[in-house]
Design a protein around this motif. Structure first.
Motif, PDB file in Angstrom:
ATOM      1  N   ILE A 219     -10.195  -8.867   4.310  1.00  0.00           N
ATOM      2  CA  ILE A 219      -8.948  -8.106   4.146  1.00  0.00           C
ATOM      3  C   ILE A 219      -8.393  -8.227   5.531  1.00  0.00           C
ATOM      4  O   ILE A 219      -8.843  -8.418   6.250  1.00  0.00           O
ATOM      5  CB  ILE A 219      -9.078  -6.897   3.616  1.00  0.00           C
ATOM      6  N   SER A 220      -6.878  -8.020   5.531  1.00  0.00           N
ATOM      7  CA  SER A 220      -6.061  -8.109   6.606  1.00  0.00           C
ATOM      8  C   SER A 220      -6.798  -6.799   7.468  1.00  0.00           C
ATOM      9  O   SER A 220      -7.090  -5.693   7.240  1.00  0.00           O
ATOM     10  CB  SER A 220      -4.705  -7.900   6.254  1.00  0.00           C
TER      11      SER A 220
ATOM     12  N   MET B  53       0.801  -1.214   0.105  1.00  0.00           N
ATOM     13  CA  MET B  53       0.016   0.155  -0.074  1.00  0.00           C
ATOM     14  C   MET B  53       0.836   1.225   0.005  1.00  0.00           C
ATOM     15  O   MET B  53       2.010   1.222   0.725  1.00  0.00           O
ATOM     16  CB  MET B  53      -1.096  -0.067   1.214  1.00  0.00           C
TER      17      MET B  53
ATOM     18  N   GLU C 151      -4.576  -4.903   8.835  1.00  0.00           N
ATOM     19  CA  GLU C 151      -3.675  -3.845   8.419  1.00  0.00           C
ATOM     20  C   GLU C 151      -4.546  -3.059   7.358  1.00  0.00           C
ATOM     21  O   GLU C 151      -4.340  -1.718   7.355  1.00  0.00           O
ATOM     22  CB  GLU C 151      -2.277  -4.435   7.894  1.00  0.00           C
ATOM     23  N   LYS C 152      -4.808  -3.748   6.337  1.00  0.00           N
ATOM     24  CA  LYS C 152      -5.689  -2.850   5.410  1.00  0.00           C
ATOM     25  C   LYS C 152      -6.999  -2.227   5.680  1.00  0.00           C
ATOM     26  O   LYS C 152      -7.255  -1.079   5.394  1.00  0.00           O
ATOM     27  CB  LYS C 152      -5.851  -3.720   4.372  1.00  0.00           C
ATOM     28  N   LYS C 153      -7.393  -2.918   6.826  1.00  0.00           N
ATOM     29  CA  LYS C 153      -8.547  -2.350   7.484  1.00  0.00           C
ATOM     30  C   LYS C 153      -8.144  -0.978   8.179  1.00  0.00           C
ATOM     31  O   LYS C 153      -8.855   0.165   8.066  1.00  0.00           O
ATOM     32  CB  LYS C 153      -9.326  -3.209   8.480  1.00  0.00           C
TER      33      LYS C 153
ATOM     34  N   THR D 155      -8.055   1.110  -3.678  1.00  0.00           N
ATOM     35  CA  THR D 155      -9.154  -0.030  -3.318  1.00  0.00           C
ATOM     36  C   THR D 155      -8.410  -1.418  -4.090  1.00  0.00           C
ATOM     37  O   THR D 155      -8.380  -2.589  -3.671  1.00  0.00           O
ATOM     38  CB  THR D 155     -10.560   0.392  -3.798  1.00  0.00           C
TER      39      THR D 155
ATOM     40  N   ASN E 263      -5.357  -6.553  -3.459  1.00  0.00           N
ATOM     41  CA  ASN E 263      -4.345  -7.300  -4.007  1.00  0.00           C
ATOM     42  C   ASN E 263      -3.969  -7.317  -5.435  1.00  0.00           C
ATOM     43  O   ASN E 263      -3.528  -8.232  -6.246  1.00  0.00           O
ATOM     44  CB  ASN E 263      -4.014  -8.947  -3.613  1.00  0.00           C
TER      45      ASN E 263
ATOM     46  N   GLU F 209      -5.443  -2.249  -4.598  1.00  0.00           N
ATOM     47  CA  GLU F 209      -4.593  -2.532  -4.033  1.00  0.00           C
ATOM     48  C   GLU F 209      -4.555  -3.201  -2.514  1.00  0.00           C
ATOM     49  O   GLU F 209      -4.393  -4.082  -2.416  1.00  0.00           O
ATOM     50  CB  GLU F 209      -3.183  -1.570  -3.504  1.00  0.00           C
ATOM     51  N   ILE F 210      -5.830  -2.732  -2.045  1.00  0.00           N
ATOM     52  CA  ILE F 210      -6.673  -3.389  -0.993  1.00  0.00           C
ATOM     53  C   ILE F 210      -6.784  -4.890  -1.209  1.00  0.00           C
ATOM     54  O   ILE F 210      -6.595  -5.653  -0.585  1.00  0.00           O
ATOM     55  CB  ILE F 210      -7.730  -2.667  -0.531  1.00  0.00           C
TER      56      ILE F 210
ATOM     57  N   VAL G 251      -5.527   0.717   7.468  1.00  0.00           N
ATOM     58  CA  VAL G 251      -5.245   1.855   6.200  1.00  0.00           C
ATOM     59  C   VAL G 251      -6.751   2.835   5.823  1.00  0.00           C
ATOM     60  O   VAL G 251      -6.681   3.819   5.844  1.00  0.00           O
ATOM     61  CB  VAL G 251      -4.668   1.133   5.062  1.00  0.00           C
ATOM     62  N   LEU G 252      -7.724   1.891   5.603  1.00  0.00           N
ATOM     63  CA  LEU G 252      -9.069   2.457   5.285  1.00  0.00           C
ATOM     64  C   LEU G 252      -9.618   3.300   6.486  1.00  0.00           C
ATOM     65  O   LEU G 252     -10.132   4.360   6.257  1.00  0.00           O
ATOM     66  CB  LEU G 252      -9.979   1.431   4.686  1.00  0.00           C
TER      67      LEU G 252
END
Length: 324
Positions: free
Chosen positions: A304-305, A1, A307-309, A50, A55, A52-53, A311-312
């Motif tokens: 999603i991971s 990200m 970590e990605k949550k 999104t 993959n 990249e969120i 980020v959002l």
């Protein structure tokens, strides 16, 4: 990200390649002009982020991101004509710089160009993107018509107002994110969930815009504070103030919002005082918080991971604090 600035820079570079010289210049120069006026490019950034969120390399989503930005700017060109607006982002609007006919025709061309950008994708992705785009574009038109209708009505309800800002503003935020998910071949459930996240964040953002229009810092807001009051716009603040006020303030508010004045300083101060006294200002802040939390709660259902949550969530929090 990557961070927001990275996506903004990459998108701007891609956009610059799109706004090249084309004939007839009288059609394409206005298009290039509005697309180069700047802005934070938040919708296309959300499409790239999104992808990249879920993959997928963000570069695969650049055409979809550009489609969203071209459509958004098309709607601005036509909105400015409807509002007879002289300025957009501090510069002359297209119809002022050229003329109304040019604004209409160049806007029409932008809508077609937005669709054309989906042709870069394979058939299933193209179909999914086009289907979402058509639904969203029609809803944006419906939202704009509701907004126009509300100008001559004195009985707009909170639910009607929320529907209007959902269609006029928020669905495009949701669609921007869902397009990134479609390009990334995310599951339908995740596509729908990221759309709901974006839509609820879009509603919170517009409510915050309403609030800042009255109570924002003129140095950082970027627009004239009190503009909605001057234009007699029946925002969430106004509707809630009517609902909560005593009869005297209700009558005063209705009278003030039926007038067009040359000097508005006293009008702005009086209306803001009623917004505060009635509890409307606090109710609006609560609604902003509620829709932001509603957006964040959707993330918990997504595959999603953590970590990605995060980020959002950080992006959403920064957006609500106008740091992006």
């Amino acid at each position: 990200m990557q961070d927001v600035q990275f996506y903004q820079d990459e998108f701007t570079s891609f956009l610059n390649g799109f706004t090249t010289h084309r004939e007839p210049v009288s059609l394409y120069n206005p298009i290039n002009y509005i697309l180069q006026l700047g802005g934070k490019r938040l919708r296309p950034v959300l499409t790239l982020m999104t992808a990249e969120i879920f993959n997928m390399e963000y570069t695969k989503a650049l055409d979809a991101a550009l489609s969203i930005e071209v459509f958004h700017n098309f709607s601005l060109v036509h909105d400015d004509i409807m509002d007879d607006a002289p300025l957009r982002r501090g510069k002359e609007t297209v119809h002022e710089k050229w003329n109304i006919n040019t604004g209409i025709l160049s806007g029409d061309a932008m809508l077609i160009m937005a669709y054309q950008l989906f042709e870069k994708y394979e058939p299933n992705t193209f179909q999914a993107l086009a289907k979402l785009f058509s639904k969203t574009a029609l809803e944006v038109c419906e939202g704009q018509q509701y907004d126009v209708d509300f100008e001559t009505r004195n009985d707009v309800s909170v639910s009607e107002y929320l529907k209007m800002i959902e269609y006029k503003t928020a669905v495009l935020v949701g669609a921007a994110m869902k397009m990134g998910a479609i390009v990334a071949s995310a599951s339908e459930q995740d596509q729908d969930n990221i759309y709901e996240f974006g839509k609820n964040l879009g509603i919170a953002f517009q409510l915050q815009d309403d609030y800042l229009d009255a109570f924002g810092d003129p140095k950082t807001f970027g627009k004239q504070v009190g503009g909605d009051i001057i234009e007699n716009k029946k925002t969430y603040l106004y509707i809630k103030a009517l609902e909560f006020s005593n009869e005297e303030n209700k009558a005063k508010l209705s009278k003030l919002f039926s007038e067009t004045l040359h000097h508005n300083e006293q009008k702005i101060e009086t209306v803001k005082a009623i917004f505060i006294e009635s509890g409307s200002a606090e109710a609006t802040k609560k609604a902003i918080e509620d829709f932001t939390n509603k957006a964040f709660s959707v993330l918990e259902t997504m595959s999603i991971s953590e970590e990605k949550k995060t980020v959002l969530k950080v992006f959403g929090s920064n957006l609500m604090n106008r740091n992006v």
